[in-house]
Each structure stands twice: as C-alpha cells, then as structure tokens.
Design an enzyme around this catalytic site. Sequence first.
Site, PDB file in Angstrom:
ATOM      1  N   GLU A  34      81.863  -1.730  34.036  1.00  0.00           N
ATOM      2  CA  GLU A  34      82.070  -3.363  33.304  1.00  0.00           C
ATOM      3  C   GLU A  34      83.359  -3.489  33.160  1.00  0.00           C
ATOM      4  O   GLU A  34      84.375  -2.767  32.975  1.00  0.00           O
ATOM      5  CB  GLU A  34      81.550  -2.982  32.131  1.00  0.00           C
ATOM      6  CG  GLU A  34      81.600  -4.106  30.791  1.00  0.00           C
ATOM      7  CD  GLU A  34      80.914  -4.377  29.478  1.00  0.00           C
ATOM      8  OE1 GLU A  34      81.527  -3.044  29.161  1.00  0.00           O
ATOM      9  OE2 GLU A  34      80.541  -4.925  29.041  1.00  0.00           O
ATOM     10  N   HIS A  36      87.030  -3.405  31.605  1.00  0.00           N
ATOM     11  CA  HIS A  36      87.446  -3.495  29.906  1.00  0.00           C
ATOM     12  C   HIS A  36      88.685  -3.551  29.380  1.00  0.00           C
ATOM     13  O   HIS A  36      89.676  -3.383  29.406  1.00  0.00           O
ATOM     14  CB  HIS A  36      87.382  -2.128  29.749  1.00  0.00           C
ATOM     15  CG  HIS A  36      86.358  -1.204  29.033  1.00  0.00           C
ATOM     16  ND1 HIS A  36      84.887  -1.625  30.133  1.00  0.00           N
ATOM     17  CD2 HIS A  36      85.721  -1.150  28.278  1.00  0.00           C
ATOM     18  CE1 HIS A  36      83.992  -0.769  29.451  1.00  0.00           C
ATOM     19  NE2 HIS A  36      83.923  -0.758  28.029  1.00  0.00           N
ATOM     20  N   ASP A  45      83.329   3.278  29.746  1.00  0.00           N
ATOM     21  CA  ASP A  45      82.109   3.702  29.233  1.00  0.00           C
ATOM     22  C   ASP A  45      81.584   5.281  29.782  1.00  0.00           C
ATOM     23  O   ASP A  45      81.157   5.492  28.593  1.00  0.00           O
ATOM     24  CB  ASP A  45      81.072   2.859  29.515  1.00  0.00           C
ATOM     25  CG  ASP A  45      80.919   1.312  28.460  1.00  0.00           C
ATOM     26  OD1 ASP A  45      82.654   1.590  27.558  1.00  0.00           O
ATOM     27  OD2 ASP A  45      80.406   0.185  28.578  1.00  0.00           O
ATOM     28  N   HIS A 120      77.350   2.476  26.239  1.00  0.00           N
ATOM     29  CA  HIS A 120      77.618   1.184  26.441  1.00  0.00           C
ATOM     30  C   HIS A 120      76.719  -0.203  25.526  1.00  0.00           C
ATOM     31  O   HIS A 120      74.956   0.241  26.027  1.00  0.00           O
ATOM     32  CB  HIS A 120      77.418   0.719  28.010  1.00  0.00           C
ATOM     33  CG  HIS A 120      77.125  -0.403  28.394  1.00  0.00           C
ATOM     34  ND1 HIS A 120      78.561  -1.712  28.646  1.00  0.00           N
ATOM     35  CD2 HIS A 120      76.005  -1.517  29.417  1.00  0.00           C
ATOM     36  CE1 HIS A 120      77.973  -2.700  29.077  1.00  0.00           C
ATOM     37  NE2 HIS A 120      76.344  -2.603  29.815  1.00  0.00           N
ATOM     38  N   GLU A 122      75.047  -2.505  25.367  1.00  0.00           N
ATOM     39  CA  GLU A 122      73.893  -3.097  25.882  1.00  0.00           C
ATOM     40  C   GLU A 122      72.403  -2.216  26.906  1.00  0.00           C
ATOM     41  O   GLU A 122      71.591  -2.658  26.728  1.00  0.00           O
ATOM     42  CB  GLU A 122      73.950  -3.704  27.079  1.00  0.00           C
ATOM     43  CG  GLU A 122      74.614  -6.069  26.681  1.00  0.00           C
ATOM     44  CD  GLU A 122      76.471  -5.265  26.312  1.00  0.00           C
ATOM     45  OE1 GLU A 122      77.005  -4.272  26.627  1.00  0.00           O
ATOM     46  OE2 GLU A 122      76.737  -6.246  26.565  1.00  0.00           O
ATOM     47  N   HIS A 177      84.852  -3.965  21.638  1.00  0.00           N
ATOM     48  CA  HIS A 177      84.072  -4.496  23.279  1.00  0.00           C
ATOM     49  C   HIS A 177      86.443  -4.753  24.441  1.00  0.00           C
ATOM     50  O   HIS A 177      86.518  -5.587  23.649  1.00  0.00           O
ATOM     51  CB  HIS A 177      83.758  -4.823  24.480  1.00  0.00           C
ATOM     52  CG  HIS A 177      83.940  -5.408  25.618  1.00  0.00           C
ATOM     53  ND1 HIS A 177      83.515  -4.270  26.399  1.00  0.00           N
ATOM     54  CD2 HIS A 177      84.494  -5.590  26.833  1.00  0.00           C
ATOM     55  CE1 HIS A 177      83.421  -4.190  27.749  1.00  0.00           C
ATOM     56  NE2 HIS A 177      84.590  -5.327  27.736  1.00  0.00           N
ATOM     57  N   GLU A 182      87.235   1.829  21.899  1.00  0.00           N
ATOM     58  CA  GLU A 182      87.875   2.640  23.065  1.00  0.00           C
ATOM     59  C   GLU A 182      88.761   2.637  23.639  1.00  0.00           C
ATOM     60  O   GLU A 182      89.552   3.634  24.570  1.00  0.00           O
ATOM     61  CB  GLU A 182      86.714   1.644  24.076  1.00  0.00           C
ATOM     62  CG  GLU A 182      85.752   1.166  23.891  1.00  0.00           C
ATOM     63  CD  GLU A 182      84.231   0.376  24.955  1.00  0.00           C
ATOM     64  OE1 GLU A 182      83.945   1.241  25.180  1.00  0.00           O
ATOM     65  OE2 GLU A 182      85.534  -1.085  25.104  1.00  0.00           O
TER      66      GLU A 182
END
Length: 258
Positions: A34, A36, A45, A120, A122, A177, A182
């Site tokens: 994904e 970032h 992630d 992650h 989701e 996010h 992170e």
Amino acid sequence: MSVDTVYMEELDAFTYRERVASGVPVLIPVGSIEQHGPHMPLNTDVLLSREMAGAVAGATGALVAPPIVFGYKSQQRSGGGNHLTGTTSLDAATVVSIAKTLVLELARHGVRKVAFVNGHYENYQFLYEGADLAIRELRLDGITDLKVMLLSYWDFVGDDVIAELYPDGFPGWDLEHGGVLETSLMLLLHPHRVDMTRVADIPPAQLPDYDVLPARPEITPASGCLSSGAAGTAEKGRLLLDGASAGMVAAIRGEFGV
Ligand SMILES: [Zn+2]
C-alpha cells in the site's frame, strides 16, 4: 543453520517440529502492499507487523510465521484508497481464505495457539472471519483446543504514549496512515527505507463520515498520507515499539498461558 531465531522459515523442519511439540504459540504478521506517501515504501505494513511480532516472540517464546504480504483493499478513510497506483490488494474472500488456510495448516502441524499480528487497518474483520471458519472446521474434526488471537499493534499503544507523541491532539488511528506512528517506527526499525526530505507535512485529512464507491480521488490528500509524519522520530518509534509490544506480550501471556 541457526536455531537461535524466532522466525519459523529460518528454522529447519526438525527444530520447528520440536518447538511446536513444546506448545509454542505461532504469530502470523499481516501487512499490505500500500502506498505510504512519498517518504516510505509500499511494504511498510509488512515490515512493521513482522518487527512487532518479532519483538513479542522474543519475550514470549513464540515463533513468527512468514508474513501475509498483501492485505485487504485500502480504504479512502483509513489508507488513502485502493485507486492509488502501487497499492495492490486482495479481495475479501481471498484474505479470509488465506487466514483460514494458514490456521488449518498450523493446526495440522500441531500448533494450538495462533495469533495474527495485524499491521494494516483494513485487514482485521477478514482475518477474524478466516479464524472463525478454521475453528468451526477443526471442531467438526474433533479438534477443540485451538485458540486464535487477533491483535492490531496500535491498539496496544497506551494513552501515556499517545499524549507524549501527539501534544497537539491525536488524529485517531484511522488517520495515522503514513503519519507519526508508522514514520517513527520505520525510522527506528528500517531507517534506510525512510526519506524524511520527502515527507508531506500536511494537516490531518478532512474526510466525510461515509464511504462512496467508486472512490472519489479528490477526497484523498495528494500525498496519500492522511496525517503528517514530519514529527516522526526514532525516539518516538522506541516508545511505540516498547509500549505496543509490552501490551501484546501481556495479552498473549494471559490468553495462551505462556
Ligand atoms: Zn500502514
């Protein structure tokens, strides 16, 4: 060959069998591919869930399975959205199937304590479903002593750490996010994969209280991040890693009795 590792795939099969026979839990990191933002890699992630699982394993005697690399579709209100190039996701049924299959495979090895360490946002509900289906199937086969835990590592960051990391107010984990959490963990654990000269210093995204399909790209900030990672530091990463892993260690000890 080193047996001095928590990572399952680095063990020979005979040593692995001995560890499993001794009753160790197996942790499965779950990531995503994904975007970032401009400053961190697509596999952020994956790296962070694997590091978190490694820290927990070191303190509990657990093993860490190879990570599930791809995740469920990125959402605009928690990961920028699945319309963004680079983000490469699985349909829900595939995530459920992978989670179920891995629990059944570990059960076949004799593992009776499994924990998904999610990195992650989701993924969560589909991992839950996969675990539930596996347990149902195993029960029909007469195996009733397998237990699965499901943990998202940010849920173990305490209020004291949140207050220290977000003096101007906490945006919420969904807006984290590509943000301070992170970025700080990556600066601590994989500093050569972060380019702070490219970080997008933006205010937290203003998102609607609903989802709309197909995605409306203009809802997502141009950087792909939902809040700024500019305030991220390796020192904050240390607080996050220590706090979250200690919380997960306590939870795993409590549930699994290790
Ligand atoms: Zn992420």
